[in-house]
Write an enzyme that holds these catalytic residues in place. Structure first.
Site, PDB file in Angstrom:
ATOM      1  N   LYS A  58       0.828  -1.194   0.000  1.00 50.69           N
ATOM      2  CA  LYS A  58       0.000   0.000   0.000  1.00 50.69           C
ATOM      3  C   LYS A  58       0.872   1.257   0.000  1.00 50.69           C
ATOM      4  CE  LYS A  58      -3.539  -0.843   2.634  1.00 50.69           C
ATOM      5  NZ  LYS A  58      -4.235  -1.065   3.923  1.00 50.69           N
ATOM      6  N   LYS A  77      25.389 -15.926 -23.250  1.00 54.19           N
ATOM      7  CA  LYS A  77      23.981 -15.867 -22.831  1.00 54.19           C
ATOM      8  C   LYS A  77      23.065 -15.639 -24.026  1.00 54.19           C
ATOM      9  CE  LYS A  77      21.926 -11.994 -21.372  1.00 54.19           C
ATOM     10  NZ  LYS A  77      21.585 -11.243 -22.594  1.00 54.19           N
ATOM     11  N   ASP A 127      19.893 -14.025 -25.877  1.00 54.77           N
ATOM     12  CA  ASP A 127      19.237 -12.729 -25.806  1.00 54.77           C
ATOM     13  C   ASP A 127      17.991 -12.927 -24.930  1.00 54.77           C
ATOM     14  OD1 ASP A 127      18.236 -10.188 -26.256  1.00 54.77           O
ATOM     15  OD2 ASP A 127      18.739 -10.214 -28.371  1.00 54.77           O
ATOM     16  N   GLU A 128      17.722 -11.963 -24.062  1.00 59.36           N
ATOM     17  CA  GLU A 128      16.571 -12.139 -23.148  1.00 59.36           C
ATOM     18  C   GLU A 128      15.247 -12.062 -23.889  1.00 59.36           C
ATOM     19  OE1 GLU A 128      18.252  -9.396 -23.361  1.00 59.36           O
ATOM     20  OE2 GLU A 128      16.840  -7.716 -23.441  1.00 59.36           O
ATOM     21  N   GLY A 165      28.109  -7.468 -25.993  1.00 56.68           N
ATOM     22  CA  GLY A 165      27.407  -7.898 -27.211  1.00 56.68           C
ATOM     23  C   GLY A 165      28.112  -7.294 -28.405  1.00 56.68           C
TER      24      GLY A 165
END
Lengths: 421, 421
Positions: free
Chosen positions: B92, B167, B169-170, B369
């Site tokens: 909240k 890894k 790519d997401e 990358g």
């Protein structure tokens, strides 16, 4: 034909070339690079390439420069689930400067992956047998540290006040004093006891909690104990968990989505996800029958235009509000997804009922905690004061007149006043 | 003795009485009301009552007035899971004005509910047999719309570049062209092929995706196909889902946590959850072996002090950084949780390696990358250029000197320059 889901963003930047930026997003979040690709490869990759739909640059005098940008993402790139869509359209991008996700439109094909709410507005009304007025929900006041007899007493007082729904406090988790199946048992007993006096049905939304992998089992345990509704802190577990619960045939009771943690996402103009997406479209898609959100009237406030955007998202019947693309005929179709009940919450008292109905219409749940329990004549009178206020507005009478006829409403009005619509 | 978890907030308000506000939070989010309670009840409820630990009001001249407030919440109030804790301390409250969750400290008892990462820095190093230098990870560049032979070729080129981890790519989700078990198969084949040349082990983090309830099954399918690491978009599914995956004995491979959607939470000073909590403490608690986050160097930026706060959260060994309360002796103890590898990402090229190591130390994953795939001599040379840069810094040599000895690094330095530490 490829089909696409579309995201609308607001980007703030003093000098960026927003058209170039939009192109960068459309390419970068889909095929990665485009201009470098050989022509033969382009032909194959075309169906995976994002498209800039619109770039709307605003340079308000004296204000901050921004653009509203719409990008269409090919369905071919992501699986038909909310995590994949969100990670695609706002995964990396959420971290890339001042950017907020304002809206989502889905392809028809993507939408087909979602059954939506099992009950929705119509189904909840059918369960309660109430069709002609807003519903009334009351919230447990003090629950932590209280035992089952205390909760039962509090439940009964609320139920005797003519409320249609009672919800657990969202911070009541599994605990040895009042475990879910015991809460359900005493709550439903009290509900039956009250029904003998009021003649009225009641839904009790018990709070699902604990390990993510056990939620479904916990829901079924609660249902087996008699639960006729569930409360769920959706954002603490992710939208797909709501979808799994809502689409499970054995979980055949309405689910009320609590907005806990939502304030981590929606309030900033520069970052996050708009309330109408977070608490509107995605909740409806994931199958919430009722959705709570901070009202514009009370203590925890959300601007009214955001409230109305949530309402629009929860209740839209025109497919064009949800669907991107398709042909014009289809988008004039009505949306297959059930409408979810809007539940504007926090700071609600009977004197606000005219405003609530003016803003939300009759398909709304009037939801009160302090406005029920803090009533000068007690919680049951607190409930009746709301019911009296609702009846007045539905019948076109003024609250003042109605208060003259009903001491409960009279006391509420004296305590909290009336806000004229 | 009660034990407590503690939340630290920053609240902005021009004129609020912050001490009163803090009291309101401590009572409102726990027992609900306090002053109205009868004395006998107070005695019983005391153990459920939140406590104000500190209120630190700042009124910077010409700046906005704010306070940092610490509230301790009794463990008795919530189950030992992250959703319950977050809903309690920021459910909240997240919607109540300009308020950001800055930090969390846990009780010893709460922490006992978490096994943390199975591997962590030490375990990942053991799997790779690399103990004396930063690790190197490369990211698939273009994956969407590419088939298995294309992915295999790209994988092999990266692997031949001497990278320790690759890894997904997401935004590569389950898809008919390159389903997870097939990706694993061709990736691990390529890894073995590269190992014959490089003599080096490699972890391939494949992206878990799809319905929340099937993630565990999907992870096990990937592992059965030979997967030796996993990538997971934690924030799209919630922290408890990561905890379930990481604590499953059958999921016996490292998990890399991707920060997709994190920008919806951390960038605003006024709202949301600090990066060090979101991508630091909670990721470590939930069992991430590696945690990616936007570096302060590159294209998607996060301020350096936030990066260092994440590093501190992932690597702290002193229990006092995580534990609230307990006695002074205990808090000088070392933390039982394994350290997670920090993976500062985005915009990384070999010329940044001296800075990365200066800022993060040797226990860091250098993750690139474009800095691998965009190398003028190709992706394999791209990998070696990083390895050469890493070796230089570890041996105390300058990148300029090292570049004189290695054409790969030379080309990288010519393309992207060197940022001096």
């Amino acid at each position: 034909m490829s089909s696409y889901c579309m995201a609308t963003y607001r980007l703030f930047d003093e000098k960026a070339d927003f058209h170039k930026k939009a192109q960068g997003i459309a390419v970068g979040l889909t095929v990665g690079s485009w201009t470098d690709l050989p022509e033969a490869k382009k032909k194959h990759m075309e169906k995976h390439l994002g498209k800039v739909v619109s770039v709307d640059v605003h340079e308000p005098p004296g204000g901050e420069r921004f653009a509203d940008i719409q990008i269409a993402y090919p369905d071919a790139n992501f699986s038909r689930d909310i995590p994949a869509l969100l990670v695609t359209v706002f995964g990396k991008l959420s971290m890339d400067g001042k950017i907020k996700l304002l809206d989502l439109h889905f392809s028809e094909s993507f939408l087909e992956g979602f059954a939506g709410a099992k009950f929705g507005v119509r189904g909840v009304r059918q369960l309660l047998g109430v069709h002609d007025r807003p519903l009334l929900m009351s919230i447990f006041k003090s629950v932590i540290g209280h035992d089952l007899p205390e909760l039962r007493e509090q439940f009964l007082l609320q139920a005797l006040g003519g409320v249609d729904l009672i919800k657990d406090d969202e911070i009541l988790f599994e605990n040895p004093l009042t475990p879910i199946e015991k809460r359900v048992e005493i709550g439903m007993q009290a509900a039956r006891e009250a029904e003998r006096q009021t003649g009225q049905k009641l839904l009790y939304a018990v709070n699902l909690s604990g390990p993510a992998g056990h939620l479904s089992e916990q829901a079924k345990k609660a249902i087996a104990a008699g639960a006729n509704a569930l409360l769920f802190n959706v954002l603490a577990y992710g939208f797909d968990t709501l979808r799994e619960l809502s689409s499970d045939p054995e979980i055949n009771v309405p689910i009320a989505a609590h907005p806990a943690l939502a304030g981590a996402f929606y309030p900033s103009p520069y970052h996050g996800i708009a309330a109408s997406v977070l608490l509107g479209k995605l909740m409806r898609l994931a199958g919430a029958d009722l959705v709570l959100f901070p009202s514009p009237y009370g203590s925890v406030v959300m601007p009214k235009e955001e409230n109305l955007a949530i309402l629009q998202a929860l209740s839209a019947t025109n497919a064009a509000d949800y669907i991107f693309g398709g042909n014009a005929e289809n988008t004039a179709d009505s949306l297959r997804l059930a409408s979810s009940f809007p539940v504007p919450s926090a700071g609600i008292h009977p004197g606000l009922v005219p405003l609530i109905i003016r803003d939300f219409g009759l398909d709304v749940v009037v939801n009160a905690g302090g406005g029920v329990h803090g009533h000068p004549m007690g919680a049951s009178a607190g409930g009746w004061a709301f019911r009296q206020a609702i009846d007045a507005v539905v019948q076109g009478a003024s609250l003042q007149e109605q208060a003259g006829r009903h001491p409960e409403l009279q006391a509420a009005v004296q305590a909290w006043g009336i806000k004229q619509a």
